[in-house]
Design an enzyme around this catalytic site. Sequence first.
Site, PDB file in Angstrom:
ATOM      1  NE  ARG A  57      -2.972   0.286   3.326  1.00 37.20           N
ATOM      2  CZ  ARG A  57      -2.602   0.809   4.498  1.00 37.20           C
ATOM      3  NH1 ARG A  57      -2.343   2.101   4.591  1.00 37.20           N
ATOM      4  NH2 ARG A  57      -2.492   0.048   5.564  1.00 37.20           N
ATOM      5  CE1 TYR A 115     -15.309  10.420 -16.946  1.00 34.69           C
ATOM      6  CE2 TYR A 115     -15.032  10.609 -14.581  1.00 34.69           C
ATOM      7  CZ  TYR A 115     -15.328   9.854 -15.690  1.00 34.69           C
ATOM      8  OH  TYR A 115     -15.648   8.537 -15.539  1.00 34.69           O
ATOM      9  CG  ASP A 189      -8.380  14.866 -16.145  1.00 35.94           C
ATOM     10  OD1 ASP A 189      -7.668  14.170 -16.888  1.00 35.94           O
ATOM     11  OD2 ASP A 189      -9.475  14.478 -15.683  1.00 35.94           O
ATOM     12  CE  LYS A 214     -11.703   6.670 -18.987  1.00 43.81           C
ATOM     13  NZ  LYS A 214     -11.932   7.986 -18.431  1.00 43.81           N
TER      14      LYS A 214
END
Length: 398
Positions: A57, A115, A189, A214
């Site tokens: 983690r 978005y 972004d 993406k």
Amino acid sequence: MAKEISFASLCAREPDEKRFNKTHQLPIYAASSFIFEDFAEGEAIFTGQEPGHVYSRFGNPTIDAVAEKIAQMETWGVNLEAKALLTSSGMSAISTLFFGLVQPGDKILTHHGLYGGTTALMDQVFKPLQIEAVPIDLNDLHLINEYLQKDKKIRLVYFETPTNPTLHCVDIAAISQIARDRGVISIVDNTFCTPAIQQPLVLGADFVIHSTTKYLNGHGSAIGGAIVTCHASLLEEKVLPMLKLTGGNSNAFDAWNLHNGLKTLSLRMERQSQNAKEIAKRLENHAKVSLVNHLSLTSHPSHELAKKQMRDFGGIISFELKEGLEAAKRFMGKLEFCTISPTLGDVDTLILYPAGMSHMSVPREIRVANGITDGLVRINVGIENVEDIWRDVEQAIG
Ligand SMILES: *Cc1c(COP(=O)(O)O)cnc(C)c1O
């Protein structure tokens, strides 16, 4: 050893690793934790005096290698050094960054047409925590200056360029400069462009976030995100602790999948941009099409800005069918070669109907005001032969 221990112990033991030289491909370190030779090593790694891994983690060799590659891509060609973190999704990259950088009472300056998930995150998660998003027209540089001057609660400027699906751009260098002059952090972004086409950090932005789901992955094989910055101390002191605590880390398998995609990023972005440019040109000359959004077209309002800050025009097109809703429905129904799917960035051509799919929950007036009309269709142009794509699009328009 095997003969001396009980069978149950033999079953439970880790095997001895027979590894003499390095693998050619990045290995998948499917491990939750790492071991220490002795107390001194454990203490040194735990306290950060020695480099090393503790628990996945917090960091993992597969994840860290891929993160570093993305950092190198975002600062390729210039004398800047970036660091990156991989996250479980694009949404996790955005939320982790916000949690790390803002406090209750702070505000985030942004724009309309983000978005959908990002707008919902701001409204449903951050607003109840007294962290308010203030959407304005970020093409108006005077207005940005005015807001930052009069409202000292604004700590971040957050934007996407180009936007989905109308591809409106804002000036990364200009906005980042205004923000920096006022001590405000700028975040871009960069999902739609990737560093193959646009490098916001090089243009002066403080942070880049990605949905690696993406174009960076490019094959639709994993959900993922990235946070990239040249402010190493801000990342290590504010953002990494938040990632560790909220647990939005990536995992070795998804990071490895992402890396397979990164190998062909340059080729894919070039081909997708080239195919999109050709399809956009043909659509613009089609009698049944009233509008085409692609940044290669001089008719697009952001064409000049795109030329200034992007290396290519990208693989997303949206276009409007003259006959509106009914024509759009008919078009979607007649597609044979292209696939109907809500995602983007994959190697095959994917088509989405924004008004009835991705932007369905946006009230019609707002949707239409943002250019998402009833006849609008979005194409994620793939890497296939452009003639195959065009034949299908043309017959579906009918
Ligand atoms: C998909 C997307 C996101 C969200 O990313 P996930 O990986 O789905 O969490 C954020 N921004 C943009 C521009 C996107 O396209």
